[in-house]
Write a protein that holds these residues in place. Structure first.
Motif, short mmCIF file in Angstrom:
data_model
loop_
_atom_site.label_atom_id
_atom_site.label_comp_id
_atom_site.label_asym_id
_atom_site.label_seq_id
_atom_site.Cartn_x
_atom_site.Cartn_y
_atom_site.Cartn_z
N ARG A 1 1.07 -1.16 -0.02
CA ARG A 1 0.00 -0.08 -0.10
C ARG A 1 0.71 1.25 0.06
N VAL A 2 1.80 1.21 0.73
CA VAL A 2 2.93 2.17 0.89
C VAL A 2 3.52 2.48 -0.58
N GLU A 3 4.02 1.63 -1.07
CA GLU A 3 4.55 1.46 -2.42
C GLU A 3 3.75 2.02 -3.54
N ALA A 4 2.45 1.51 -3.44
CA ALA A 4 1.30 2.23 -4.46
C ALA A 4 1.53 3.87 -4.25
N ARG A 5 1.18 4.23 -3.02
CA ARG A 5 1.14 5.53 -2.65
C ARG A 5 2.54 6.31 -3.09
N LEU A 6 3.63 5.75 -3.01
CA LEU A 6 4.93 6.41 -3.38
C LEU A 6 4.79 6.54 -4.56
N LEU A 7 4.71 5.48 -5.49
CA LEU A 7 4.71 5.34 -6.95
C LEU A 7 3.60 6.37 -7.55
N ALA A 8 2.55 6.47 -7.08
CA ALA A 8 1.43 7.45 -7.48
C ALA A 8 2.08 8.91 -7.30
N ARG A 9 2.81 9.04 -6.18
CA ARG A 9 3.36 10.77 -5.92
C ARG A 9 4.53 11.05 -6.83
N ALA A 10 5.26 9.73 -7.21
CA ALA A 10 6.43 9.99 -7.92
C ALA A 10 6.24 10.12 -9.65
N ALA A 11 4.93 9.87 -10.01
CA ALA A 11 4.65 9.76 -11.25
C ALA A 11 4.38 10.98 -12.10
N ALA A 12 4.34 12.08 -10.98
CA ALA A 12 4.34 13.23 -12.05
C ALA A 12 5.59 13.61 -12.69
N PRO A 13 5.65 14.33 -13.97
CA PRO A 13 6.89 14.66 -14.63
C PRO A 13 7.75 15.35 -13.92
N ARG A 14 8.98 15.05 -13.89
CA ARG A 14 10.16 15.83 -13.37
C ARG A 14 10.15 16.01 -11.81
N THR A 15 9.55 15.13 -11.19
CA THR A 15 9.33 14.94 -9.72
C THR A 15 10.41 14.43 -8.94
N VAL A 16 10.94 14.71 -7.96
CA VAL A 16 12.00 14.12 -7.08
C VAL A 16 11.17 13.59 -5.89
N LEU A 17 11.53 12.46 -5.42
CA LEU A 17 10.71 11.84 -4.46
C LEU A 17 11.85 11.52 -3.42
N PHE A 18 11.65 12.33 -2.14
CA PHE A 18 12.84 12.38 -0.93
C PHE A 18 12.27 11.53 0.03
N LEU A 19 12.61 10.07 0.25
CA LEU A 19 12.07 9.27 1.30
C LEU A 19 13.04 9.51 2.50
#
Length: 138
Positions: free
Chosen positions: A68-86
């Protein structure tokens, strides 16, 4: 390194706090509520677990929470040119065998399939319990 950092800083950064009531714990609370479990009971099971020996009932919850966490993170990172900081990613290590490792590997694989990693992870044992997953479009 400096050029990579400059490129990363030019992208929008999405903060993903895996602990402290955010990503992981929010999903954990949701699952506990779905199953009719008291939060305190779950916390006691976690506190009573020895390192690398998570109690079975707790482990079964954790194995449901990570995807579930993974799905949420992947959805947030899907936006173009987005940096995901865990960050506050100590729960990945705490629940490593209960899905933390697999989740991290799948996030890394997704980053490599769709985007190039610019920077990844702090050294093991770092005082800053963080995993940096900076992505940019190919």
């Amino acid at each position: 390194m400096r050029d990579s950092l400059a490129r990363i800083l030019s992208y929008p950064v999405e903060s993903a706090d895996l602990g402290r009531g955010r990503e992981f714990l929010a999903e954990f609370r949701t699952l506990a509520a779905e199953k009719g479990q008291e939060r305190e009971k779950v916390l006691r099971a976690d506190a009573g677990s020895a390192p690398c020996q998570i109690k079975r009932g707790l482990a079964s919850f954790v194995r449901v929470v990570w995807p579930r966490v993974e799905a949420r993170l992947l959805a947030r990172a899907a936006a173009p040119r987005t940096v995901l900081f865990l960050h506050n990613a100590g729960l990945l290590a705490r629940y490593w065998d209960e899905g933390g490792h697999d989740t991290l590997v799948r996030l890394q694989a997704a980053a490599r399939r769709k985007r190039r990693p610019e920077a990844m992870s702090t050294p093991p044992g770092s005082a800053c319990s963080a995993v940096r997953l900076a992505l940019r479009p190919m």
